[in-house]
Design an enzyme around this catalytic site. Structure first.
Site, mmCIF file in Angstrom:
data_model
loop_
_atom_site.group_PDB
_atom_site.id
_atom_site.type_symbol
_atom_site.label_atom_id
_atom_site.label_comp_id
_atom_site.label_asym_id
_atom_site.label_seq_id
_atom_site.Cartn_x
_atom_site.Cartn_y
_atom_site.Cartn_z
ATOM 1 N N GLY A 40 0.807 -1.293 -0.147
ATOM 2 C CA GLY A 40 0.084 0.035 -0.216
ATOM 3 C C GLY A 40 0.699 1.158 -0.156
ATOM 4 N N SER A 42 1.791 3.481 -2.496
ATOM 5 C CA SER A 42 0.955 4.271 -3.274
ATOM 6 C C SER A 42 -0.145 4.825 -2.641
ATOM 7 C CB SER A 42 0.458 3.735 -4.909
ATOM 8 O OG SER A 42 1.830 3.484 -5.580
ATOM 9 N N GLY A 474 65.487 -11.128 -45.267
ATOM 10 C CA GLY A 474 64.959 -12.312 -45.587
ATOM 11 C C GLY A 474 65.218 -13.674 -44.201
ATOM 12 N N SER A 545 70.080 -4.064 -39.142
ATOM 13 C CA SER A 545 71.263 -3.687 -38.105
ATOM 14 C C SER A 545 72.627 -4.376 -37.982
ATOM 15 C CB SER A 545 70.644 -3.189 -36.693
ATOM 16 O OG SER A 545 69.941 -4.513 -36.477
#
Lengths: 638, 389
Positions: A40, A42, A474, A545
């Site tokens: 109850g 509401s 490669g 490198s």
């Protein structure tokens, strides 16, 4: 909906200016109503509005019209219809969301969150509770304390509400029995003793008949306590926000021009005055407050809930997400927490999945690393579990991508709370309350926390380094490097690859292939990779490198352990035989000058960390060896 | 303030009051507008009276008694503000209005910080006036970092348009005015097409067009939860799909003051910073902050005709009069929109306190004056799902 008591009406008609002055000074109470289906709620709120006699005429006539159409109370006015807003739920006869109502008596103004009773809307109840000062929990006198009553009480307590009213409703249906009332009160108090409430007030009432709503009822002469409304008008609830240390999360940096730099935000807790020392987290910069600015003028003091703009004595860099704290009591900082989590999504929690965590003003990626236990909301017992489902509460460990400033939720509701957001749907999927940091306090707030290599790397959970792939054209350098990078990426590591393709076309496009240019090429690549290591990355460098000295130079740019040389030692014959790009053939024909291995030397490394020959093993195995090396040497498990 | 030309009678009393007020200003060192504010809660009231305006008997009596007190060196207006036994219940000195104001500012700053392209919808009404005032406060000393946008149906009261343009000019703000040109081309209007069609084409569709055209991802609106039942459940941050629809069953929970503002591309957010305000709060805030509002809110003699029990003001000659003769009546408006759809109320309230007094005594809630709400039950909820703000 504006509700005013009869007493106010006289003042309104006689001296509205005096009424306005008095009304403006009223205090405010935010409360929620919750309970199980059909208790109850509401009806109670509708009754509160109706009994205070200032519903507008059109609202009353709409209510009477709606009662005829949807009413569930026969000829009596169905007060619930006044508050049940959405058409869908009017048909279902249940409240499915949070509805906010506004009321006012001569003593107080109220914001009421009417929250759902249905089990699948517990998250909506938590929403209402998060901003409430007090909770009114409804219990049906015939049914007593139910599972939902317990869960709602627990969530109300979890979300930091310390004052509850237990409205034992529908007393008319148990003949206003004092024994029944006492029985329910005893049961509730036994259950709630560990919930940390400061006050529990039980009131026997009938929302439908109006007993003990605005005035004490003749039907319950045995009841010594107050009626509901008089109690709500006088209860003291708002805690000691001003007494806590000063905190203001910065929402917005205010820069109308180059001469003004202010920090806008809402004060969470504590007070601040010009001249007060502050510390800004997470940078831990210190300064003093110069002015507190509002459009109405400068303030002598700012206190909780005020939205202000602060300027500081010193020019320090502050952005949204920072927290300005009292200089002598800064917040803690951490990126790992233990926290309580209320799960609000249909999809279950996945520990390990990345979500977003939003605090007062900041969004940070987060994972739930461990669900320590779930909480049985009926018994408050701990249960084991792997995941959280909708409306479940768990105690978890969280791992954040960046540290945040925080206070434990029990100490500070404003700086200890967060929400979780799903990254895909953007929905809000969880609400969290920080309990404590899992890291030992490092007193970071006492000194400036510089963002340096360590800090950047620790955010990425890795130790930065350069994997320097060297070998003939490669030999398989790029193939292996790509495989390694993919695997690291899959593990969530942060990487970058520098190779001939992306360097020679941009940064080094002014360089040719003479020895001098090769040296300069490698020097630039070495410096670039150093910057990337400083940024916390694992850098994969894939260059022929050929010269020892340049590789040494690159190694020396970095700290010990940050340079991992990977020699791809595939022999020249194999490389020439593969000749994927046709370069060896062209070099042999003299079309390419200075080709390494043909008419330019390759100086093989003598002390490479790894030596892998792709003529003997597949590239995948070579990649595996490299990742294992990184794991074994602690690059990945930080 | 809707002062109207004097109709005699009070003349001498007004002249005496003005003379006393001027003497007080001179002897106390206060400016005349300050004295005016203390007497009438309106800094310009004395000037208007000097120029031949008049006021109600009650306002005059209040002013006279306050003037007498000021002349004796005391002020009732300040003493009755001081003593409130409930003030101690509040942890700080913040009043209810202070807290609502701070909440709205927090929300506005959050949107400015988190969305890419925000806009403030500006309807020129009293709620928009409050919103604009809050925006000025939120970013002070900067200007609000977003433009205002008015969806002009071409049927607004002329005074609204003038007030809008004056306000924007005075404050130096950016204003976008959008009108549904297709609707204009088709001649859509409330008299020819009815209120529902007009509102849909010139308001709802026009708003969608404007938001799409400017690609706004967040739009501030001045809706309040106390206005209507379905609004009571809408979040402060309300999400709209790419085609502007609202899904009431799939709203994001809003906890603490932490707002989740994340949206996917094409989606947008409607943000309601004054969700928690009531009509009284709005009026009280306008009164406290001395916010300028459109003069239509104050009672004045205006030409009206009565249709189906509603007083409609004849604002221009587009209004078809089937033999009706507009009557000059003392009326004001509680809410402002398209003039043919906005009912006036008979009133003598020419000051803010008088308006508030009328409102508190009145027994009809605010939206009653809007014709569109009567169309069907749950009408607002349906309109909202379709994209009405």
């Amino acid at each position: 909906m504006s509700v005013t008591l009869e007493a106010d009406k006289k003042l309104i008609s006689e001296d509205v200016v005096a009424y306005l002055a008095a009304h403006e000074k009223k205090s405010m109470l935010r409360f929620i109503t919750c309970g199980s289906v059909d208790d109850g709620k509401s009806t109670l709120i509708g009754r509160l509005l109706y009994d205070s006699k200032l519903l507008y005429d059109d609202q009353v006539s709409a209510l009477e019209r709606d009662t005829k159409k949807h009413g569930t109370q026969g000829d009596k006015i169905d007060f619930a219809l006044l508050v049940d807003g959405l058409a869908a739920e009017r048909e279902l006869g249940i409240t499915i969301d949070v509805a906010y109502r506004y009321g006012s008596t001569e003593k107080r103004k109220f914001i009421v969150a009417d929250t759902p009773g249905h089990e699948q809307y517990t998250r909506n109840m938590a929403t209402g509770a998060s901003t409430a000062d007090l909770a009114v929990i409804l219990v049906d006198a015939r049914r007593g304390v139910l599972t939902q009553t317990r869960r709602h009480s627990y969530i109300v307590s979890l979300l930091g509400i310390r004052n509850v009213v237990i409205a034992i409703n529908k007393m008319d249906l148990v003949d206003y029995s004092e024994d029944r009332f006492n029985e329910i009160e005893a049961e509730y108090r036994a259950f709630a003793k560990d919930l940390g409430f400061e006050s529990i007030v039980c009131i026997p009432m009938s929302a439908l008949e109006g007993d003990n709503i605005t005035t004490k009822s003749a039907n319950t002469r045995w009841h010594n306590g107050p009626a509901l409304l008089p109690y709500l008008e006088t209860v003291k609830v708002r805690g000691t926000l001003t007494e806590k240390p000063f905190r203001m999360p910065v929402q917005w940096v205010n820069r109308p021009n180059l001469d003004f730099r202010g920090f806008s935000g809402t004060v969470a807790t504590g007070t601040i005055k010009p001249g007060d020392e502050i510390v800004v987290l997470p940078a831990a910069k210190r300064s003093k407050v110069k002015t507190i600015i509002t459009m109405d003028g400068e303030l002598a003091e700012a206190s909780p809930d005020m939205a202000v703009t602060i300027t500081l004595e010193d020019e320090i860099d502050i952005s949204r997400g920072d927290i300005i704290c009292a200089g002598n009591a800064p917040a803690e900082q951490s990126d790992q927490f233990a926290a309580h989590l209320l799960w609000m999504a249909e999809d279950e929690l996945f520990p390990g999945r990345q979500y977003l965590l939003k605090t007062a003003n900041r969004i940070v990626p987060v994972t739930v690393t461990e669900l320590k236990h779930k909480v049985n909301v009926n018994t408050l017992e701990h249960m084991s579990g792997k995941t959280l489902e909708l409306n479940e509460v768990g105690f978890c460990n969280l791992n954040l991508a960046h540290p945040i400033a925080f206070d434990p939720y029990t100490e500070n509701r404003r700086t200890g709370s967060f929400i979780l957001i799903d990254r895909r749907t953007n929905s809000t999927i969880g609400a969290g309350l920080i309990d404590f940091s899992l890291r030992r306090a490092k007193n970071v707030h006492w000194q400036d926390l510089d963002v340096n290599k360590e800090v950047r790397a620790s955010v990425k959970h890795q130790r930065p380094c350069v994997l320097w792939f060297t070998g003939l054209s490669g030999s398989g350098k790029s193939t292996v490097a790509n495989l390694v990078e993919k695997r690291l990426h899959d593990m969530g590591r942060h990487t970058y690859t520098l190779d001939g393709d992306n360097v020679r076309h941009g940064l080094n496009k002014d360089l040719g292939f003479t020895d001098a240019d090769r040296v300069e090429n490698i020097r630039r690549v070495g410096e670039t990779s150093k910057l990337m290591v400083d940024a916390g990355l694992i850098v994969l460098v894939s260059f022929i490198s050929p010269f020892q000295s340049e590789r040494r130079m690159a190694r020396e740019l970095l700290n010990d352990g940050e340079f991992v040389e990977v020699f791809i030692s595939t022999p020249l014959e194999v490389c020439e035989q593969r000749d994927v790009k046709g370069l060896y053939a062209r070099a042999r024909r003299g079309e390419i000058k200075n080709f390494t291995g043909i008419d330019s030397d390759y100086e093989a490394p003598t002390a490479a960390e790894l030596n892998l020959n792709t003529a003997d093993i597949p590239a995948e195995d070579a990649a595996t060896s490299i990742v294992e090396y990184l794991q074994e040497n602690g690059y990945l498990n930080v | 303030m809707g002062f109207i030309p004097q109709s005699g009678g009070q003349m001498a009393e007004i002249e005496t009051l003005i003379a006393r007020a001027e003497a007080l200003a001179f002897s106390s060192g206060l400016s005349l507008s300050t004295v005016s504010r203390k007497l009438f809660n309106d800094g310009k009231a004395i000037n208007r009276l000097r120029e031949g305006g008049q006021c109600t008997l009650k306002t005059m009596q209040t002013a006279q008694s306050r003037l007498a007190e000021l002349e004796q060196g005391t002020s009732a207006a300040t003493t009755n503000v001081e003593s409130d036994p409930n003030a101690i219940l509040s942890p700080s000195a913040m009043t209810h209005l202070d807290r609502l104001e701070a909440e709205a500012i927090h929300i506005m700053r959050e949107v400015a910080a988190e969305t890419e392209h925000p806009v403030m919808l500006y309807s020129v009404g009293k709620d928009s006036a409050v919103m604009l005032h809050l925006a000025l406060k939120a970013f002070y000393p900067s200007k609000p970092p977003f433009p205002l946008m008015h969806v002009d149906t071409t049927w607004k009261f002329r005074e609204m348009i003038k007030f809008r343009d004056d306000t924007v000019k005075k404050l130096g703000l950016d204003l976008i005015v959008h009108t549904n040109q297709e609707g204009v081309a088709q001649g859509v209007g409330p008299f020819t097409h009815g209120s529902q069609m007009h509102t849909d084409v010139m308001k709802t569709q026009a708003l969608k067009q404007a938001l799409d055209k400017h690609k706004f991802d967040a739009a501030f609106g001045g809706a309040r939860r106390d206005e209507e039942k379905s609004r009571a459940k809408e979040r402060i941050f309300s999400f709209r799909s790419a085609n502007h629809r609202w899904d009431p069953k799939n709203q994001r929970p809003e906890l603490w003051n932490i707002y989740n503002t994340r949206i996917a591309k094409g989606e947008s957010i409607r943000v309601f910073p004054i969700s928690n305000w009531t009509e009284l709060d709005i009026w009280q805030y306008i009164y406290r902050e001395k916010i300028d509002i459109v003069p239509l809110y104050f009672a004045a003699k205006r030409p009206v005709v009565e249709r189906d029990g509603t007083l409609i003001m004849v604002d221009d000659d587009r209004m078809p009069l089937n033999g009706e003769k507009p009557k000059e009546e003392m009326v004001r408006f509680r809410t402002l929109g398209c003039y043919p759809l906005t009912g006036a109320v008979r009133s003598k309230a020419t000051t803010l306190p008088e308006i508030i007094q009328e409102m508190l005594v009145a027994r009809n809630s605010e939206r009653e004056g809007r014709v569109i709400d009567h169309d069907q039950a749950a009408s607002m909820e349906k309109k909202k799902q379709e994209g009405y703000f």
